[in-house]
Design a protein around this motif. Structure first.
Motif: not given
Length: 279
Positions: A74-83, A90-94, A96-102
């Motif tokens: 359940l937690l994996i599903g919640l965090f996956s949806v949020l990510i 997301g409206e902040n490109p930086r 979004v790019a950081l999250l996409r990389w990390v």
């Protein structure tokens, strides 16, 4: 009688898939059949004695396994949806790019390394309690370690969330953004757009990732052995204990069959939902 060209093409097709079928049969189906069959063979006779022993000794561990893996799923599903939602909306490109990389880093770390890392991170004097002590949330002198059921959940969620998030974010990226922009123009917030418009459209992808994660977590041995050595523990640790301590393959196979039934329930639910949506 089939014409010669048609027969030859079919024979060529069979020859192409035959190696793959042999690998599946020898490496997966045959061991599965032997394991399930061995669960019904005990020293006394052929029957359900191994299952009686398994249920008598390990019912708390069976329930513990179902609870831990279920909560982690359940937690994996919640965090996956949020990510995935932030990567899509997301409206902040930086950021979004950081999250996409990390967020993908744990994908390349084996479970055994995850267990060793978290033993250091979640210990009484580990990094987590040290950080909480610096923030004034806990006193590290009286803090307890997290090397219990919470550590197992932490390890599973940290390790499997990137896998499901990768599937979900890819599905979200392929959606038509017109409905999202229309909802945003009408005043809907990002969370409402995510859970009322985006998630229903990627539900099958999310469910597929969660089923695969559930099966993976049911089979992990290193994490429960390294993080939560006390009882109750996961069935994978009990299976290893029955084999290593007693050489009791019958009860170990029975526990494996019970694990198979637990995962089969979720597979049946997934298939029924898929068939209902296609009807």
């Amino acid at each position: 009688m089939l014409p010669l060209p048609s027969f030859s093409s079919r024979l060529a097709g069979i020859a192409l898939v035959l190696p793959a079928l042999l690998v599946v049969a020898l490496c997966f189906i045959a061991p599965l059949g032997l394991s399930v069959g061995g669960a019904f063979v005990s020293e006394q006779s052929i029957g359900g004695a191994n299952f009686v022993t398994a249920l008598t000794l390990y019912t708390p561990d069976i329930l513990f396994t179902l609870l831990i893996v279920g909560v982690s799923t359940l937690l994996i599903g919640l965090f996956s949806v949020l990510i995935g939602g932030y990567l899509t909306l997301g409206e902040n490109p930086r950021w979004v790019a950081l999250l996409r990389w990390v967020y993908r880093w744990p994908l390349f770390i084996p479970f055994i390394v995850t267990g060793q890392i978290l033993r250091t991170f979640l210990a009484k004097n580990g990094w987590l309690n040290g950080a909480l002590d610096m923030l004034g949330i806990v006193d590290i002198a009286s803090a307890s370690n997290w090397l219990d059921w919470r550590g197992i959940v932490f390890a599973f969620v940290w390790k499997q969330t990137p896998f499901v998030a990768l599937l979900v974010s890819g599905a979200m990226a392929s959606l038509d953004r017109a409905t999202m922009e229309s909802a945003r123009n009408l005043g809907a917030g990002r969370l409402r757009i995510l859970f009322e418009i985006v998630v229903p459209q990627v539900w099958h992808t999310l469910l597929t990732g969660l089923i695969l994660s559930f099966v993976t977590m049911m089979s992990v041995l290193s994490v429960p052995l390294m993080i939560n050595a006390q009882s109750p523990t996961l069935l994978s640790a009990n299976i290893a204990f029955r084999i290593n301590a007693y050489g009791d393959y019958g009860v170990a196979n029975a526990l494996g069959a019970i694990s198979l039934l637990m995962t089969a329930v979720f597979a049946v639910i997934y298939l029924r939902i898929s068939m209902r949506d296609k009807a």
